[in-house]
Design an enzyme around this catalytic site. Structure first.
Site: not given
Length: 156
Positions: A13-14
């Site tokens: 994810h980010g």
């Protein structure tokens, strides 16, 4: 070879793509997860989340351990991502290079309690954490590389 071993139940994810990957200078994200290794849809979705120019490998725990123990992998700079304390424990027992485990994100589930804003553990996790600490494995909690390390042993 292994730049970081991270427990994060969101996997890629980010935070992983845009903070950990460049901060560590990794060339390969290795997800070690039995369920994801068998799920083509999840593999595809995780492939979309990986940073450009970074290799993504998704392997079962057994295959990930074999890959990490293979000399051919030694030239890679790897961010190893697992989704649970149980899987971290299994890999620590199979891969001697793992000396430290980062706790990044484990969502709250039934029977668990928060030890930080992003990490929850249950009694089974605590048992495994204590065994890892007894083996001399560093267990630290940080969501991003710029956070100050918190030692997991002091939070349980």
């Amino acid at each position: 070879m292994i730049k970081l071993t991270r427990i994060d139940d969101r996997l890629v994810h980010g935070q992983v793509a845009f903070t950990w990957t460049p901060a560590l200078g990794v060339s390969c994200l290795l997800i070690a997860n039995d369920k994801v290794a068998k799920d083509e849809f999840l593999k595809m979705a995780l492939g979309l989340a990986k940073p450009a120019g970074t290799k993504l490998l998704i392997k079962s725990l057994k295959d990930a351990a074999a890959f990490l123990n293979d000399e051919k992998s030694s030239s890679l700079k790897i961010l190893l991502i697992i989704d649970s304390v149980k899987d971290a424990y299994a890999l620590v027992n199979e891969v001697s290079e793992i000396k430290s485990v980062n706790f990044g994100g484990i969502r709250l589930k039934d029977g668990a309690r928060l030890i930080s804003k992003a990490v929850s553990i249950n009694d089974d996790d605590i048992t495994l954490i204590k065994e890892l600490l007894d083996k001399g494995i560093e267990l630290e909690l940080r969501q991003v590389p710029t956070d100050t390390k918190q030692m997991v042993g002091s939070l349980i």
